[in-house]
Design an enzyme around this catalytic site. Structure first.
Site, PDB file in Angstrom:
ATOM      1  N   CYS A  77       1.112  16.212 -73.304  1.00  0.00           N
ATOM      2  CA  CYS A  77       0.758  15.239 -72.273  1.00  0.00           C
ATOM      3  C   CYS A  77      -0.745  15.018 -72.254  1.00  0.00           C
ATOM      4  O   CYS A  77      -1.518  15.970 -72.375  1.00  0.00           O
ATOM      5  CB  CYS A  77       1.229  15.755 -70.916  1.00  0.00           C
ATOM      6  SG  CYS A  77       0.886  14.654 -69.538  1.00  0.00           S
ATOM      7  N   HIS A 119       9.581  11.440 -69.497  1.00  0.00           N
ATOM      8  CA  HIS A 119       8.258  12.018 -69.227  1.00  0.00           C
ATOM      9  C   HIS A 119       7.422  11.099 -68.342  1.00  0.00           C
ATOM     10  O   HIS A 119       6.841  11.540 -67.342  1.00  0.00           O
ATOM     11  CB  HIS A 119       7.572  12.257 -70.585  1.00  0.00           C
ATOM     12  CG  HIS A 119       6.202  12.803 -70.527  1.00  0.00           C
ATOM     13  ND1 HIS A 119       5.903  14.098 -70.890  1.00  0.00           N
ATOM     14  CD2 HIS A 119       5.016  12.232 -70.170  1.00  0.00           C
ATOM     15  CE1 HIS A 119       4.600  14.298 -70.749  1.00  0.00           C
ATOM     16  NE2 HIS A 119       4.040  13.179 -70.326  1.00  0.00           N
ATOM     17  N   GLU A 120       7.364   9.810 -68.691  1.00  0.00           N
ATOM     18  CA  GLU A 120       6.540   8.866 -67.918  1.00  0.00           C
ATOM     19  C   GLU A 120       7.141   8.606 -66.532  1.00  0.00           C
ATOM     20  O   GLU A 120       6.399   8.489 -65.551  1.00  0.00           O
ATOM     21  CB  GLU A 120       6.349   7.561 -68.685  1.00  0.00           C
ATOM     22  CG  GLU A 120       5.630   7.704 -70.016  1.00  0.00           C
ATOM     23  CD  GLU A 120       4.294   8.434 -69.936  1.00  0.00           C
ATOM     24  OE1 GLU A 120       3.604   8.363 -68.908  1.00  0.00           O
ATOM     25  OE2 GLU A 120       3.936   9.102 -70.928  1.00  0.00           O
ATOM     26  N   HIS A 123       6.091  11.419 -64.309  1.00  0.00           N
ATOM     27  CA  HIS A 123       4.720  11.275 -63.799  1.00  0.00           C
ATOM     28  C   HIS A 123       4.692  10.507 -62.478  1.00  0.00           C
ATOM     29  O   HIS A 123       3.998  10.891 -61.542  1.00  0.00           O
ATOM     30  CB  HIS A 123       3.835  10.503 -64.791  1.00  0.00           C
ATOM     31  CG  HIS A 123       3.166  11.354 -65.795  1.00  0.00           C
ATOM     32  ND1 HIS A 123       2.283  12.358 -65.480  1.00  0.00           N
ATOM     33  CD2 HIS A 123       3.242  11.352 -67.155  1.00  0.00           C
ATOM     34  CE1 HIS A 123       1.851  12.938 -66.578  1.00  0.00           C
ATOM     35  NE2 HIS A 123       2.424  12.340 -67.610  1.00  0.00           N
TER      36      HIS A 123
END
Length: 158
Positions: A77, A119-120, A123
């Site tokens: 990341c 993953h995004e 966030h």
């Protein structure tokens, strides 16, 4: 996010520029200090197909058990520089939201691109990949970051 205007379009352009500069495959707005639920991606899937785009207000589909095949590849990341750890994630993902003009979109991905979408989206809901690791693996990732030496070679995203 409810305002789909020129400011948002400029933000998406700026995010693509930042992501390319950092040689990442995705970037969420909160990683650059913007409190909006939007991310951009420029990522290959496991078949070598390049996916480029953005999504606002993303929501990850819950996969039925028969579609949930875990892939425990390495993950890194931009917010945790030089650290990598194995993290099991489904190898297929669907994210639904809207584009910068407010039109509904659904983005599906497999393999590495599925990992990127998950993953995004994480966030934008306050999670880093290291938050999903065991205590020991998280400690190892934080040590890697503190040492500042990548465990794996960095591959440019050209």
């Amino acid at each position: 996010m409810t305002e789909f205007d020129e400011k948002l379009a400029q933000l998406v352009d700026d995010m693509f520029a930042s992501q390319r500069t950092a040689e990442g495959v995705g970037l969420a707005a909160n990683q650059i200090g913007v409190d909006l639920k939007v991310f951009v991606y420029d990522c290959m899937d496991d078949e070598g197909v390049r996916h480029v785009g953005h999504i606002c207000n993303p929501v990850l589909d819950e996969l039925p058990a028969d579609r949930r095949v875990l892939d425990d590849s390495n993950e890194g990341c931009l917010s945790v520089p030089t650290a990598y750890a194995e993290l099991a994630r489904p190898d297929y993902a669907v994210v639904r939201g809207v584009d910068m003009k407010g039109n509904p979109v659904a983005i599906q991905g497999t393999g590495y691109f599925a990992r990127c979408l998950q993953h995004e989206t994480d966030h934008l809901y306050g999670y880093l990949y290291i938050d999903r690791l065991s205590k020991r693996d998280r400690k190892d990732a934080l040590r890697q970051m503190a040492e500042g030496t990548p465990r794996y070679p960095v591959v440019a995203n050209d």
